[in-house]
Design a protein around this motif. Structure first.
Motif, PDB file in Angstrom:
ATOM      1  N   ASP A 299       0.587  -1.121  -0.037  1.00  0.00           N
ATOM      2  CA  ASP A 299      -0.174   0.622   0.328  1.00  0.00           C
ATOM      3  C   ASP A 299       0.258   0.851  -0.767  1.00  0.00           C
ATOM      4  N   TYR A 300       0.943   2.387  -1.374  1.00  0.00           N
ATOM      5  CA  TYR A 300       1.285   3.081  -0.868  1.00  0.00           C
ATOM      6  C   TYR A 300       0.342   5.001  -1.338  1.00  0.00           C
ATOM      7  N   GLN A 301       0.389   5.128  -0.261  1.00  0.00           N
ATOM      8  CA  GLN A 301      -0.175   6.361  -0.647  1.00  0.00           C
ATOM      9  C   GLN A 301       0.329   8.011  -0.541  1.00  0.00           C
ATOM     10  N   SER A 302       0.228   8.568  -2.019  1.00  0.00           N
ATOM     11  CA  SER A 302       0.618   9.113  -2.252  1.00  0.00           C
ATOM     12  C   SER A 302       2.311   9.141  -2.454  1.00  0.00           C
ATOM     13  N   ASP A 303       2.659   8.112  -3.387  1.00  0.00           N
ATOM     14  CA  ASP A 303       3.845   7.641  -3.915  1.00  0.00           C
ATOM     15  C   ASP A 303       4.896   7.363  -2.755  1.00  0.00           C
ATOM     16  N   VAL A 304       4.444   7.104  -1.102  1.00  0.00           N
ATOM     17  CA  VAL A 304       5.770   6.899  -0.009  1.00  0.00           C
ATOM     18  C   VAL A 304       4.858   5.525   0.637  1.00  0.00           C
ATOM     19  N   LEU A 305       5.207   4.020   0.575  1.00  0.00           N
ATOM     20  CA  LEU A 305       4.738   3.008   1.095  1.00  0.00           C
ATOM     21  C   LEU A 305       4.123   2.848   2.573  1.00  0.00           C
ATOM     22  N   TYR A 306       3.315   3.013   2.841  1.00  0.00           N
ATOM     23  CA  TYR A 306       2.199   3.484   3.608  1.00  0.00           C
ATOM     24  C   TYR A 306       2.206   1.323   5.256  1.00  0.00           C
ATOM     25  N   ARG A 307       2.212   0.787   4.048  1.00  0.00           N
ATOM     26  CA  ARG A 307       1.940  -0.362   4.633  1.00  0.00           C
ATOM     27  C   ARG A 307       1.981  -1.728   4.114  1.00  0.00           C
ATOM     28  N   TYR A 308       1.634  -2.653   4.591  1.00  0.00           N
ATOM     29  CA  TYR A 308       1.561  -4.444   3.809  1.00  0.00           C
ATOM     30  C   TYR A 308       0.206  -4.834   4.188  1.00  0.00           C
ATOM     31  N   LEU A 309      -0.862  -4.876   3.563  1.00  0.00           N
ATOM     32  CA  LEU A 309      -1.602  -6.926   4.407  1.00  0.00           C
ATOM     33  C   LEU A 309      -1.559  -7.763   3.061  1.00  0.00           C
ATOM     34  N   VAL A 310      -0.819  -8.777   4.241  1.00  0.00           N
ATOM     35  CA  VAL A 310      -0.885 -10.076   4.020  1.00  0.00           C
ATOM     36  C   VAL A 310      -1.531 -10.703   4.854  1.00  0.00           C
ATOM     37  N   SER A 311      -1.946 -11.564   2.900  1.00  0.00           N
ATOM     38  CA  SER A 311      -2.759 -13.156   3.565  1.00  0.00           C
ATOM     39  C   SER A 311      -2.010 -14.176   3.348  1.00  0.00           C
ATOM     40  N   GLN A 312      -2.449 -15.623   3.952  1.00  0.00           N
ATOM     41  CA  GLN A 312      -1.351 -16.424   3.473  1.00  0.00           C
ATOM     42  C   GLN A 312      -3.139 -17.429   4.036  1.00  0.00           C
ATOM     43  N   LYS A 313      -2.327 -18.199   3.090  1.00  0.00           N
ATOM     44  CA  LYS A 313      -3.231 -19.781   2.939  1.00  0.00           C
ATOM     45  C   LYS A 313      -2.791 -20.997   4.030  1.00  0.00           C
ATOM     46  N   THR A 314      -3.291 -20.959   4.944  1.00  0.00           N
ATOM     47  CA  THR A 314      -2.744 -21.723   6.364  1.00  0.00           C
ATOM     48  C   THR A 314      -2.919 -23.277   6.226  1.00  0.00           C
ATOM     49  N   GLY A 315      -4.079 -23.541   5.338  1.00  0.00           N
ATOM     50  CA  GLY A 315      -3.950 -25.175   5.226  1.00  0.00           C
ATOM     51  C   GLY A 315      -5.561 -25.247   4.004  1.00  0.00           C
ATOM     52  N   PRO A 316      -5.566 -26.645   4.613  1.00  0.00           N
ATOM     53  CA  PRO A 316      -6.382 -26.863   2.491  1.00  0.00           C
ATOM     54  C   PRO A 316      -7.191 -26.858   2.110  1.00  0.00           C
ATOM     55  N   GLY A 317      -8.664 -25.877   2.677  1.00  0.00           N
ATOM     56  CA  GLY A 317      -9.892 -25.710   3.423  1.00  0.00           C
ATOM     57  C   GLY A 317      -9.966 -24.785   1.996  1.00  0.00           C
ATOM     58  N   VAL A 318     -10.306 -24.032   2.030  1.00  0.00           N
ATOM     59  CA  VAL A 318     -11.561 -23.033   1.193  1.00  0.00           C
ATOM     60  C   VAL A 318     -11.525 -22.099   1.534  1.00  0.00           C
ATOM     61  N   ASP A 319     -11.465 -22.041   2.948  1.00  0.00           N
ATOM     62  CA  ASP A 319     -11.685 -20.732   3.562  1.00  0.00           C
ATOM     63  C   ASP A 319     -10.577 -20.742   5.128  1.00  0.00           C
ATOM     64  N   ASP A 320      -8.978 -21.696   4.569  1.00  0.00           N
ATOM     65  CA  ASP A 320      -7.947 -21.498   5.411  1.00  0.00           C
ATOM     66  C   ASP A 320      -7.069 -20.688   4.973  1.00  0.00           C
ATOM     67  N   TRP A 321      -7.577 -19.013   5.486  1.00  0.00           N
ATOM     68  CA  TRP A 321      -6.817 -18.088   5.464  1.00  0.00           C
ATOM     69  C   TRP A 321      -6.416 -16.815   5.933  1.00  0.00           C
ATOM     70  N   GLN A 322      -5.626 -17.040   6.651  1.00  0.00           N
ATOM     71  CA  GLN A 322      -5.418 -15.976   7.567  1.00  0.00           C
ATOM     72  C   GLN A 322      -5.033 -14.075   7.414  1.00  0.00           C
TER      73      GLN A 322
END
Length: 156
Positions: free
Chosen positions: A90-113
């Protein structure tokens, strides 16, 4: 006498404000929001990920990254491998602001954090990751939890 009157007047007002605030914070249902805390999400090695698309909205520019293995699975119509990271830089006005990281944590379709990180890769604790999960599950469950699924699908 004045002191007694103050307690009778202010006490109920304070209690009422607290109840109203609690109702607003929880939408009147269940527990209050869960904000970022340590979970299974790890910060990925960004240099090993592929930048597959950029989303721009006003001063916000979001670079989307994931692994070649995840892109291959998506293009083959398969679930992404357990451990897959999808990163929104995430860049705000061309400055790195933050990261959103999603990770698949298991084999199920809903296994995301989900986890928000500051540019120094420390956890950004004031973000509501439960809200992230809920929105992605509700509207992108069959698309690997990705709003940029079509971009990943067409990436060459």
């Amino acid at each position: 006498m004045k002191r007694y009157m103050w307690k009778l007047t202010v006490g109920p007002v304070v209690a009422g404000v607290c109840v109203a605030l609690a109702a607003v914070l929880t939408d009147g249902e269940g527990a209050s929001p869960v904000y970022a805390a340590a979970n299974e999400v790890t910060f990925p090695p960004l240099d090993q990920l592929v930048h597959y698309t950029t989303v721009t909205r006003g001063p916000t520019r979001e670079h989307m990254l994931t692994s070649r293995e995840a892109l291959g699975a998506i293009q083959a119509g398969q679930p992404v491998p357990v451990g897959t990271h999808v990163v929104l830089t995430d860049y705000q006005s061309d400055v790195l602001y933050r990261y959103l990281v999603s990770q698949k944590t298991g084999p199920g379709v809903d296994d995301w954090q989900f986890q928000w990180f500051w540019p120094d890769q420390s956890i950004k604790a004031d973000e509501n990751v439960a809200q992230c999960y809920s929105c992605h599950q509700r509207s992108r469950r069959e698309r690997q939890f990705m709003f940029t699924f079509s971009d990943a699908l067409s990436f060459k």
